[in-house]
Motif scaffolding. Structure first.
Motif, PDB file in Angstrom:
ATOM      1  N   ASP A   2       0.243  -0.928   0.151  1.00  0.00           N
ATOM      2  CA  ASP A   2      -0.249  -0.462   0.232  1.00  0.00           C
ATOM      3  C   ASP A   2       0.851   0.447   0.231  1.00  0.00           C
ATOM      4  OD1 ASP A   2      -2.267  -1.076  -0.381  1.00  0.00           O
ATOM      5  OD2 ASP A   2      -1.976  -1.522   2.125  1.00  0.00           O
ATOM      6  N   ARG A  17       2.175   1.730  -3.688  1.00  0.00           N
ATOM      7  CA  ARG A  17       1.405   2.454  -4.664  1.00  0.00           C
ATOM      8  C   ARG A  17       0.689   4.022  -4.424  1.00  0.00           C
ATOM      9  NH1 ARG A  17       1.438   1.689  -8.634  1.00  0.00           N
ATOM     10  NH2 ARG A  17      -1.274   2.223  -9.171  1.00  0.00           N
ATOM     11  N   ASP A  77       2.935   5.915  -6.429  1.00  0.00           N
ATOM     12  CA  ASP A  77       3.025   5.861  -7.280  1.00  0.00           C
ATOM     13  C   ASP A  77       3.540   4.674  -8.388  1.00  0.00           C
ATOM     14  OD1 ASP A  77       0.892   5.629  -9.621  1.00  0.00           O
ATOM     15  OD2 ASP A  77       2.018   7.902 -10.486  1.00  0.00           O
ATOM     16  N   CYS A  78       3.860   3.697  -7.106  1.00  0.00           N
ATOM     17  CA  CYS A  78       5.313   2.444  -7.704  1.00  0.00           C
ATOM     18  C   CYS A  78       4.563   2.370  -8.683  1.00  0.00           C
ATOM     19  CB  CYS A  78       5.586   1.879  -6.725  1.00  0.00           C
ATOM     20  SG  CYS A  78       6.633   0.913  -6.906  1.00  0.00           S
ATOM     21  N   ASP A  79       5.219   1.535 -10.316  1.00  0.00           N
ATOM     22  CA  ASP A  79       4.277   0.224 -11.036  1.00  0.00           C
ATOM     23  C   ASP A  79       4.754  -0.617 -10.491  1.00  0.00           C
ATOM     24  OD1 ASP A  79       3.292   2.678 -12.748  1.00  0.00           O
ATOM     25  OD2 ASP A  79       5.379   2.866 -12.511  1.00  0.00           O
ATOM     26  N   GLY A 115      -0.409  -8.011  -5.039  1.00  0.00           N
ATOM     27  CA  GLY A 115      -0.334  -6.506  -5.356  1.00  0.00           C
ATOM     28  C   GLY A 115      -1.010  -6.589  -6.470  1.00  0.00           C
ATOM     29  N   ARG A 171      -4.176  -4.581  -6.019  1.00  0.00           N
ATOM     30  CA  ARG A 171      -3.526  -3.442  -5.237  1.00  0.00           C
ATOM     31  C   ARG A 171      -3.063  -1.920  -6.417  1.00  0.00           C
ATOM     32  NH1 ARG A 171      -3.745  -6.260  -1.237  1.00  0.00           N
ATOM     33  NH2 ARG A 171      -4.040  -4.756   0.533  1.00  0.00           N
ATOM     34  N   GLY A 172      -2.588  -2.686  -7.892  1.00  0.00           N
ATOM     35  CA  GLY A 172      -2.839  -2.001  -9.234  1.00  0.00           C
ATOM     36  C   GLY A 172      -1.718  -1.291  -9.525  1.00  0.00           C
ATOM     37  N   PHE A 173      -0.632  -2.708  -9.589  1.00  0.00           N
ATOM     38  CA  PHE A 173       0.415  -2.599  -9.531  1.00  0.00           C
ATOM     39  C   PHE A 173       0.630  -2.892 -10.875  1.00  0.00           C
ATOM     40  CE2 PHE A 173       2.072  -2.951  -5.236  1.00  0.00           C
ATOM     41  CZ  PHE A 173       2.949  -2.037  -5.303  1.00  0.00           C
TER      42      PHE A 173
END
Length: 297
Positions: free
Chosen positions: A220, A223, A226-228, A261, A264-266
């Protein structure tokens, strides 16, 4: 001294060894050009697989680190020189290997005013000059939080900016030397501020005493910066003087963490017992690019 019995390595921690022509060729090339790889210096378990596939992670700025992290096998001490010709030799080696994706990392150089940022930038440019179509990923230290040093690297526009968080916040001071969890998060945030279009990446190793909910919180936190891309692997003790392994996670647990992960949007999560930061790095940059294209449609 602890009398606690060490856990035996589980059967899924298996390293496939090979001594084929590709492995020998890359090893000879690194020696002839006086280059270092994190594959060797950090005793990466994937060295045989990666070198057999003609992929390697170059380690610049020498082989002596100014920090002594309790998980890392790289030599520690005070470096005595700075090799200004190193970027050209790395680029030449990358060209000889015919790389499509080049990963460049370094020891920590707290003895240098810029932390080695200018050598990173010169290496990126040298590789691009010889291999215009090769993507370049850099795995950088924290530069002690100096944003000017970070800007030097980001201005060279690597294809991926990687900085490893290494462990959960509670364990950070015990596991890492001088590096700080908040400072690492800030570096990832500032990377996106300086170059919003460049994907960022970070890695965590499991088995040093963290709890499950702390792993999820670290996801979290990344993210929120804004880590991809995230990589998750098992910590393996490189020598008796390093941290003991507190737990071996199962392949099923790594699979669950990959799903956590992705939820969570990675854009990409590489998760497995032998995964390291640069493992399948070429696939990660492709995945990040596809995710970026999808998000802009």
């Amino acid at each position: 001294m602890s009398t606690k019995a060490k856990q035996p390595k589980p059967e899924w921690i298996k390293i496939k060894m090979t001594n084929d022509s590709n492995y020998q060729e890359i090893k000879s090339m690194m020696r002839s050009k006086t280059l270092h790889t994190v594959c060797e210096e950090a005793r990466c378990p994937n060295i045989y697989e990666c070198w057999a596939n003609r992929t390697a992670t170059f380690m610049i700025l020498g082989d002596i680190c100014t920090r002594a992290c309790r998980f890392c096998a790289v030599n520690t001490g005070m470096p005595t020189e700075l090799d200004l010709q190193e970027p050209d030799r790395v680029a030449e080696a990358a060209e000889n290997m015919g790389l499509q994706h080049c990963v460049i990392t370094s020891v920590a150089r707290d003895d240098l005013k810029d932390g080695g940022a200018n050598i990173f930038a010169e290496t990126i440019r040298a590789v691009r000059k010889r291999l215009p179509l090769c993507s370049v990923e850099v795995l950088i230290p924290d530069f002690m939080g100096d944003i000017d040093s970070l800007k030097i690297v980001m201005d060279a526009k690597p294809d991926i900016l990687n900085h490893n968080i290494e462990t959960v916040e509670r364990m950070s001071d015990r596991v890492r030397a001088r590096a700080k969890y908040p400072r690492s998060m800030e570096l990832l945030r500032n990377s996106k501020i300086l170059q919003p279009s460049i994907p960022t990446k970070s890695s965590i190793m499991l088995g040093v005493g963290e709890e499950w909910d702390e792993i999820l919180k670290t996801m979290d936190d990344l993210r929120a910066m804004d880590c991809d891309i995230m990589t998750i692997g098992q910590y393996l003790q490189p020598s008796p003087k390093h941290l003991d392994v507190a737990k071996y996670y199962t392949p099923d647990e790594f699979a669950i963490l990959k799903e956590e992960g992705l939820k969570r949007g990675f854009s990409h999560v590489e998760s497995g017992p032998l995964v390291r930061s640069s493992y399948h790095a070429h696939e990660q940059v492709q995945s990040a690019s596809k995710s970026k294209e999808t998000s802009t449609v």
